[in-house]
Design an enzyme around this catalytic site. Structure first.
Site, mmCIF file in Angstrom:
data_model
loop_
_atom_site.group_PDB
_atom_site.id
_atom_site.type_symbol
_atom_site.label_atom_id
_atom_site.label_comp_id
_atom_site.label_asym_id
_atom_site.label_seq_id
_atom_site.Cartn_x
_atom_site.Cartn_y
_atom_site.Cartn_z
ATOM 1 N N GLU A 42 1.067 -1.364 5.436
ATOM 2 C CA GLU A 42 -0.273 -1.785 5.047
ATOM 3 C C GLU A 42 -1.240 -0.735 5.579
ATOM 4 O OE1 GLU A 42 -3.204 -4.198 3.294
ATOM 5 O OE2 GLU A 42 -1.041 -4.090 3.051
ATOM 6 N N LYS A 102 -5.209 0.182 6.387
ATOM 7 C CA LYS A 102 -6.557 -0.340 6.597
ATOM 8 C C LYS A 102 -7.390 0.681 7.360
ATOM 9 C CE LYS A 102 -5.976 -4.473 4.803
ATOM 10 N NZ LYS A 102 -6.706 -4.875 3.581
ATOM 11 N N ASP A 150 0.809 -1.223 0.000
ATOM 12 C CA ASP A 150 0.000 0.000 0.000
ATOM 13 C C ASP A 150 0.839 1.269 0.000
ATOM 14 O OD1 ASP A 150 -2.309 -1.483 -0.040
ATOM 15 O OD2 ASP A 150 -2.653 -1.359 2.119
#
Length: 242
Positions: free
Chosen positions: A100, A102, A69
């Site tokens: 990452e 989220k 990401d």
């Protein structure tokens, strides 16, 4: 302007940007907006020697990672990037850190982030001597690629308590998660050697995370100089006498 007020303003700015994700009904749109916000923020406030992008990491042996990401990488000594139909490929040597992104920090997303960073750390990296006007510096020892997870909220009732610490202890070696920031809850930096965690408060989550990140990047110095011949060996070339 007091430094603390300036830092609080930066946190408020980021919070406003990420808040838009809550009003997006499609999961992909939410994810894309969050990724853009974090990448844009790091691009603006990290020193210009660092670049930040969504990317896939490759090595000289033809292997590649999962798509990451957010990647913090170097342009000077190891910049060799390929953009294929909008997908960026970076050499493993250029990578400082991978993240990452989220919506929520929880067990599932920690596990997912750990699998992503393992796919990067498992890649082969080269390191060449660096030639200066005054001489040659020996090849740099490879640093450990930093890993982290960036979210808006946290899913555990005890916040950065026992549940998080349990997950950090479970994921070791190539799977280790070093740091993270849940913007509305706090931040953490994990020291696997001392078995300790530095926790930042909800009010100062972004700034505490950012200052710790800068400290870790400074400690790494620069990335290794890439061995371009190792990558050239994947090509079909012939040498003949003239």
């Amino acid at each position: 302007m007091a430094l603390k007020k300036l830092f609080n303003g930066l946190q408020d700015e980021m919070s406003a940007m990420l808040k838009l994700s809550k009003y997006m009904s499609h999961p992909v749109d939410k994810g894309d907006n969050s990724e853009y916000c974090w990448i844009d923020w790091m691009r603006r406030y990290l020193p210009k020697r660092y670049s930040v992008d969504k990317a896939t990491i490759i090595d000289s042996k033809g292997k590649e990672s999962n798509q990451i990401d957010a990647v913090i990488y170097d342009r000077q000594y190891s910049y060799l990037a390929f953009n294929q139909n909008g997908r960026l490929y970076l050499p493993a040597e250029s990578v400082y850190a991978v993240f990452e992104i989220k919506q929520t920090l929880n067990k599932q997303h920690i596990e997912y982030a750990a699998s992503k960073v393992e796919s990067v750390r498992a890649l082969h990296r080269t390191s060449n001597p660096v030639v200066y006007s005054t001489g040659t510096q020996s090849a740099k020892k490879l640093h450990t690629i930093l890993s982290g997870i960036l979210t808006t909220d946290i899913g555990w009732k005890d916040g950065f308590g026992k549940a998080l610490k349990k997950e950090l202890k479970i994921h070791t070696g190539l799977f280790q998660i070093d740091c993270g920031c849940a913007l509305n809850a706090g931040s953490f930096f994990y020291d696997s050697v001392k078995q300790s965690v530095i926790i930042g408060t909800a009010q100062e989550s972004l700034v505490s995370f950012f200052l710790q990140l800068l400290s870790k990047l400074q400690a790494m110095g620069t990335v290794p100089a890439i061995d371009l011949n190792a990558y050239a060996k994947t090509l079909t070339m012939q040498t003949s006498k003239i």
